[in-house]
Design a protein around this motif. Sequence first.
Motif, PDB file in Angstrom:
ATOM      1  N   SER A  59       0.826  -1.212   0.000  1.00  0.00           N
ATOM      2  CA  SER A  59       0.000   0.000   0.000  1.00  0.00           C
ATOM      3  C   SER A  59       0.858   1.260   0.000  1.00  0.00           C
ATOM      4  O   SER A  59       0.506   2.260  -0.633  1.00  0.00           O
ATOM      5  N   ASP A  63       0.802   3.935  -2.947  1.00  0.00           N
ATOM      6  CA  ASP A  63       0.464   5.327  -2.651  1.00  0.00           C
ATOM      7  C   ASP A  63       1.534   6.272  -3.187  1.00  0.00           C
ATOM      8  O   ASP A  63       1.233   7.343  -3.720  1.00  0.00           O
ATOM      9  N   ASP A  94      -7.537  -0.297  -1.915  1.00  0.00           N
ATOM     10  CA  ASP A  94      -7.371   1.110  -2.270  1.00  0.00           C
ATOM     11  C   ASP A  94      -8.725   1.805  -2.246  1.00  0.00           C
ATOM     12  O   ASP A  94      -9.773   1.163  -2.388  1.00  0.00           O
TER      13      ASP A  94
END
Length: 234
Positions: A59, A63, A94
């Motif tokens: 993640s 990002d 997400d």
Amino acid sequence: MENTRTSGQKRSSWGCAIVALLLVVPASAQPKLGKEAIPLDVPSDVRILLEHCFESQASARGDAAKKLGELGARASAAVPFLVSILGDDESFMDSIKIGTMVIHGMSSPGRQAAVALGSIGGPAVEPLLRSLQDKAAANRDKAALALGGTKDARAVLPLIDALADKDARVRAEAASALGSLKDLRAVPPLIAALRGGEQAVTGKAHEALQELTAQKFGKDPAQWQEWWQSHGKQ
């Protein structure tokens, strides 16, 4: 006693090997370029985000890639790093905000990198065209996705060629990208793609044809072919 000691040593060695593998796995998903390859003269915000592309969490990598894309052409120095993580398919949850709605879904650092490269545009096209020939299908399908985002005419013919890729995911992404590029040279190959049989590919080819022509003939290639011969540019 000796057997017990030997057995314990083997278990210890196996344990160390497993730990080593677990430590290596995240690195395989990180950019193949080392942090030392980050140019010294890049803006500080680009440098920070590039460093986050090496994080162990998917993640965090995703990002960072997304935020690099938001910088557009300003993040052109990030292109080689983003290209090198196109195959990073480690999934994470997400969130996308559309108006007042927040939509949740699965994504990956590779997919976020593809979207970012599309936003960066021109500087990413040549590296992406090379990735469209990569041995790994995970790199080829993300390259096709990214090329659609660039809106660059240089991608049209290579994406038409990608409609014949051996991997259905690549063919589907290529069809979708051709719809985004809005070049009528793609119409005949997309009509041919309707005959392929795979639902994922025919669905994307159908959507692309509608986007390119503003016509609605369903997924019957014969109807599309008849219309193209009568009204299209050949």
